[in-house]
Structure formats: structure tokens, C-alpha cells
Design a protein around this motif. Structure first.
Motif, PDB file in Angstrom:
ATOM      1  N   PRO A 188      -8.749  12.867  88.639  1.00 50.83           N
ATOM      2  CA  PRO A 188      -8.930  13.169  87.213  1.00 50.83           C
ATOM      3  C   PRO A 188     -10.084  12.400  86.561  1.00 50.83           C
ATOM      4  CG  PRO A 188      -6.982  11.794  87.538  1.00 50.83           C
ATOM      5  CD  PRO A 188      -7.498  12.125  88.901  1.00 50.83           C
ATOM      6  N   SER A 189     -10.581  11.338  87.214  1.00 51.23           N
ATOM      7  CA  SER A 189     -11.736  10.576  86.697  1.00 51.23           C
ATOM      8  C   SER A 189     -12.239   9.679  87.817  1.00 51.23           C
ATOM      9  CB  SER A 189     -11.327   9.710  85.492  1.00 51.23           C
ATOM     10  OG  SER A 189     -10.640   8.548  85.952  1.00 51.23           O
ATOM     11  N   ASP A 190     -13.266   8.888  87.506  1.00 52.15           N
ATOM     12  CA  ASP A 190     -13.753   7.892  88.468  1.00 52.15           C
ATOM     13  C   ASP A 190     -13.309   6.491  88.071  1.00 52.15           C
ATOM     14  OD1 ASP A 190     -15.071   9.946  89.721  1.00 52.15           O
ATOM     15  OD2 ASP A 190     -17.002   9.524  88.762  1.00 52.15           O
ATOM     16  N   LEU A 191     -12.327   6.421  87.191  1.00 50.59           N
ATOM     17  CA  LEU A 191     -11.847   5.104  86.749  1.00 50.59           C
ATOM     18  C   LEU A 191     -10.675   4.685  87.632  1.00 50.59           C
ATOM     19  CD1 LEU A 191     -12.073   5.593  82.875  1.00 50.59           C
ATOM     20  CD2 LEU A 191     -13.467   4.040  84.279  1.00 50.59           C
ATOM     21  N   ALA A 192     -10.947   3.694  88.481  1.00 51.23           N
ATOM     22  CA  ALA A 192      -9.970   3.286  89.498  1.00 51.23           C
ATOM     23  C   ALA A 192      -9.287   1.979  89.113  1.00 51.23           C
ATOM     24  CB  ALA A 192     -10.685   3.106  90.832  1.00 51.23           C
ATOM     25  N   ILE A 193      -8.007   1.902  89.475  1.00 53.23           N
ATOM     26  CA  ILE A 193      -7.220   0.700  89.183  1.00 53.23           C
ATOM     27  C   ILE A 193      -7.636  -0.397  90.155  1.00 53.23           C
ATOM     28  CG2 ILE A 193      -4.883  -0.259  89.122  1.00 53.23           C
ATOM     29  CD1 ILE A 193      -3.854   2.649  88.729  1.00 53.23           C
ATOM     30  N   ILE A 194      -8.055  -1.546  89.605  1.00 57.13           N
ATOM     31  CA  ILE A 194      -8.246  -2.693  90.497  1.00 57.13           C
ATOM     32  C   ILE A 194      -7.048  -3.614  90.328  1.00 57.13           C
ATOM     33  CG2 ILE A 194     -10.730  -2.560  90.745  1.00 57.13           C
ATOM     34  CD1 ILE A 194     -10.851  -4.867  88.634  1.00 57.13           C
ATOM     35  N   GLY A 195      -6.942  -4.573  91.178  1.00 61.59           N
ATOM     36  CA  GLY A 195      -5.676  -5.295  91.283  1.00 61.59           C
ATOM     37  C   GLY A 195      -5.306  -6.269  90.185  1.00 61.59           C
ATOM     38  N   ARG A 196      -5.326  -5.849  88.935  1.00 57.60           N
ATOM     39  CA  ARG A 196      -4.845  -6.710  87.849  1.00 57.60           C
ATOM     40  C   ARG A 196      -4.037  -5.855  86.889  1.00 57.60           C
ATOM     41  NH1 ARG A 196      -6.974  -9.234  91.065  1.00 57.60           N
ATOM     42  NH2 ARG A 196      -8.341 -11.034  90.918  1.00 57.60           N
ATOM     43  N   TYR A 197      -2.777  -6.240  86.702  1.00 54.47           N
ATOM     44  CA  TYR A 197      -1.883  -5.474  85.837  1.00 54.47           C
ATOM     45  C   TYR A 197      -1.154  -6.431  84.905  1.00 54.47           C
ATOM     46  CZ  TYR A 197      -2.018  -2.451  90.096  1.00 54.47           C
ATOM     47  OH  TYR A 197      -2.391  -1.715  91.194  1.00 54.47           O
ATOM     48  N   LEU A 198      -1.024  -6.054  83.650  1.00 57.48           N
ATOM     49  CA  LEU A 198      -0.123  -6.765  82.753  1.00 57.48           C
ATOM     50  C   LEU A 198       1.003  -5.787  82.445  1.00 57.48           C
ATOM     51  CD1 LEU A 198      -0.992  -8.923  79.675  1.00 57.48           C
ATOM     52  CD2 LEU A 198       1.073  -7.550  79.810  1.00 57.48           C
ATOM     53  N   LEU A 199       2.222  -6.166  82.791  1.00 62.66           N
ATOM     54  CA  LEU A 199       3.325  -5.208  82.701  1.00 62.66           C
ATOM     55  C   LEU A 199       4.463  -5.758  81.852  1.00 62.66           C
ATOM     56  CD1 LEU A 199       3.303  -4.271  86.488  1.00 62.66           C
ATOM     57  CD2 LEU A 199       2.521  -2.812  84.604  1.00 62.66           C
ATOM     58  N   THR A 200       5.120  -4.857  81.142  1.00 60.08           N
ATOM     59  CA  THR A 200       6.333  -5.242  80.426  1.00 60.08           C
ATOM     60  C   THR A 200       7.498  -5.176  81.433  1.00 60.08           C
ATOM     61  OG1 THR A 200       6.659  -2.939  79.774  1.00 60.08           O
ATOM     62  CG2 THR A 200       5.499  -4.363  78.203  1.00 60.08           C
ATOM     63  N   PRO A 201       8.587  -5.888  81.162  1.00 57.59           N
ATOM     64  CA  PRO A 201       9.680  -5.938  82.156  1.00 57.59           C
ATOM     65  C   PRO A 201      10.354  -4.583  82.393  1.00 57.59           C
ATOM     66  CG  PRO A 201      10.273  -7.127  80.139  1.00 57.59           C
ATOM     67  CD  PRO A 201       8.833  -6.795  80.020  1.00 57.59           C
TER      68      PRO A 201
END
Ligand code: G1P
Length: 290
Positions: free
Chosen positions: A198-211
């Protein structure tokens, strides 16, 4: 809003891309010049004010625990020899609140993060993957925390990648830009073929997540590669509460691939006070014959 004080570092992967080096050695212990890659990751987390770090490891990973433990024999020898700088270097890595848990079976990144449920409790937290090292004036983990302070919702880091590389990453379908470098996201897709990306924006290994991510992980069925994918759980979470994508514009080092690892080693070697000048002269010399 609760402050972000906890981090999870999944380190249970088999490291098959670096065999035979990783047959008995944890890939996270491979050094860039003289520092194991996992130490760079821990330092990024600490620079963002993270106080407690859980490392989710697996078999053949004892060396990671030993690296962050004290080594009285070595410390005594360094002290006796007056090597105080080296002593400081060795002691620095023990002065961290680190916790370890084992992922008993390699069921995927989502399952590895799920192991952190009890450690994280009811707080927002960050996940840092060891295959990416990053550098910027403000460390990437801090950038994610800054975005979280504005939205109070989950945010992960993305970078633009060549279109043919989408199959190596989780990829976002951006909906609209809602802030500086911040996207609201329609969908998160794990490793799409370039034709379907859907795009060229790829997830790199940094995430801030809610519980709340843990409820999603518990209900996530095996996806790509038969593994529990963190990307799939994030996609479900995004239907309940926003998961934003923050475009990282700093320098990213892909140390999960052989070529990226070599490039990073050269760049850091050129900057290192002990090796920089000689390495530069050497590269100039061999470049003439290439
Ligand atoms: C994992 C994730 C993927 C992400 C990537 C970043 O994949 O599943 O979504 O883009 O990390 O490094 P892996 O590289 O572990 O296959």
C-alpha cells in the motif's frame, strides 16, 4: 497520562542470516567495532529515560545475560593494572535494570512481545528490535515518546524504503498526515509483495505501544510464515484506538543484513578514535585497486 519507563527487546531470533557465526553465539552479541549491537539498543532506550528493560531471549543467548552482569575477576584485574577507563566501560553495562525471560518456542515476534505482558502491566512501553540501529539528534525512541505525549496513543517508526523491498517489512497504508512526520494509518500489512504494497513506508524496529496490545496479541492467529505477527496485532489495535506512524528522518543502520552490518562497521570504525585514521588510509589504499 502514564510516563513511558519500560522497554522490551526481543532477542530470541535464531540469527540464521549470520550463520555459522551465530550457531553458538547470540547474533545480538556480534560487535560493531568493539560494542555488541544489543548494547547500542539498550543505550538508545536509556537515552530516552527508559528505566526497566526486559530482554526476551531464547536458547544460546546466555552471553547476553553475562554481558550485562558483573565480572569481578576481570574488574579486579583491570583495577590492579590501573586500566580505569576500561574498568568504567565494563562496569557501565551492569548498572542497568535489566530483566530476562525466555521465549521457549520461536513462534514469532508477536509471541515474543506477548511474553512481556506481566512485566509491562498497565503501562505504555517501547519495543526495540535489534536489527535496526538508529542515529539522530533526538534518539528515535525519544521521538516516539514525544509523539505519544501529544496523542496518548501507540506510535511506531517508519522509513521510506525502495519499492522492491516492501516484502522485507511491515508496511503501512497511510490515511492522512496529522502532525509533523505523523500519519494516521488505514492498515498495517506484514511483508506485502511490491505489487500489493500500500506504500513504501516500512516499519523499522521501534514501537511505542499501549498495554491494550496484549489483548490483541492473545487473539492474533498465526499469519505470515505461520508466526504470530506483531504487525497483525497492531492492525487490530488500530481498529480500537489509533496506532500512528512516525516517519523517521535520521540515519538508520540495517544491521540485520550482512551488507548493512559491514557498512555500519566501516562507518563506526571510521569514527572510532582508535581505528578511524588507519581505517581511512586503508580504505583509500584498497579502493585504488578495486
Ligand atoms: C520484523 C517485523 C516487521 C518489521 C521488521 C523491522 O520483521 O515483523 O514488520 O518491518 O521487523 O526490522 P523481521 O525482520 O523480524 O522479519
Amino acid at each position: 497520562m502514564k510516563p513511558v519507563k519500560k522497554a522490551v527487546i526481543p532477542a530470541a531470533g535464531l540469527g540464521t542470516r549470520f550463520l555459522p557465526a551465530t550457531k553458538a553465539l547470540a547474533k545480538e552479541m556480534l560487535p560493531i567495532v568493539d560494542k555488541p549491537t544489543i548494547q547500542f539498543i539498550v543505550e538508545e532506550a536509556r537515552a530516552a529515560g527508559i528505566e526497566d528493560i526486559l530482554i526476551v531471549d531464547g536458547k544460546s543467548k546466555r552471553s547476553i545475560e553475562d554481558h550485562f552482569d558483573s565480572n569481578p575477576e576481570l574488574e579486579m584485574a583491570l583495577e590492579a593494572d590501573g586500566k580505569m577507563e576500561k574498568l568504567k566501560m565494563v562496569q557501565e553495562t551492569t548498572d542497568i535494570n535489566l530483566y530476562f525471560i525466555r521465549q521457549s518456542k520461536p513462534r514469532g515476534l508477536g509471541d515474543a512481545v506477548l511474553q512481556a505482558k506481566a512485566f509491562v502491566g498497565d503501562e505504555p512501553f517501547v519495543v526495540l528490535l535489534g536489527d535496526d540501529m538508529t542515529r539522530d539528534n533526538v534518539p528515535l525512541t525519544q521521538q516516539l515518546i514525544d509523539q505519544y505525549k501529544k496523542t496518548g496513543e501507540s506510535t511506531l517508526a517508519v522509513v521510506k524504503v525502495p519499492h522492491n523491498d516492501t516484502q522485507k517489512y511491515g508496511v503501512i497504508d497511510p490515511m492522512e498526515k496529522v502532525g509533523e512526520d505523523l500519519y494516521q494509518v488505514q492498515q498495517f500489512v506484514e511483508k506485502p509483495n511490491p505489487e500489493n504494497a500500500p506504500s513504501d513506508l516500512a516499519i523499522i524496529g521501534r514501537y511505542l505501544l499501549t498495554p491494550e496490545i496484549f489483548e490483541e496479541l492473545e487473539n492474533t492467529k498465526p499469519g505470515k510464515g505461520g508466526e504470530i505477527q506483531l504487525t497483525d496485532a497492531i492492525d487490530s489495535l488500530n481498529k480500537r484506538q489509533h496506532v500512528y506512524a512516525h516517519e523517521f528522518k535520521g540515519r538508520r543502520y540495517d544491521i540485520g543484513s550482512k551488507i548493512g552490518f559491514l557498512e555500519t562497521s566501516i562507518e563506526f570504525g571510521l569514527e572510532h578514535p582508535e581505528t578511524g585514521a588507519e581505517l581511512k588510509a586503508y580504505i583509500k589504499k584498497i579502493a585504488k585497486d578495486l
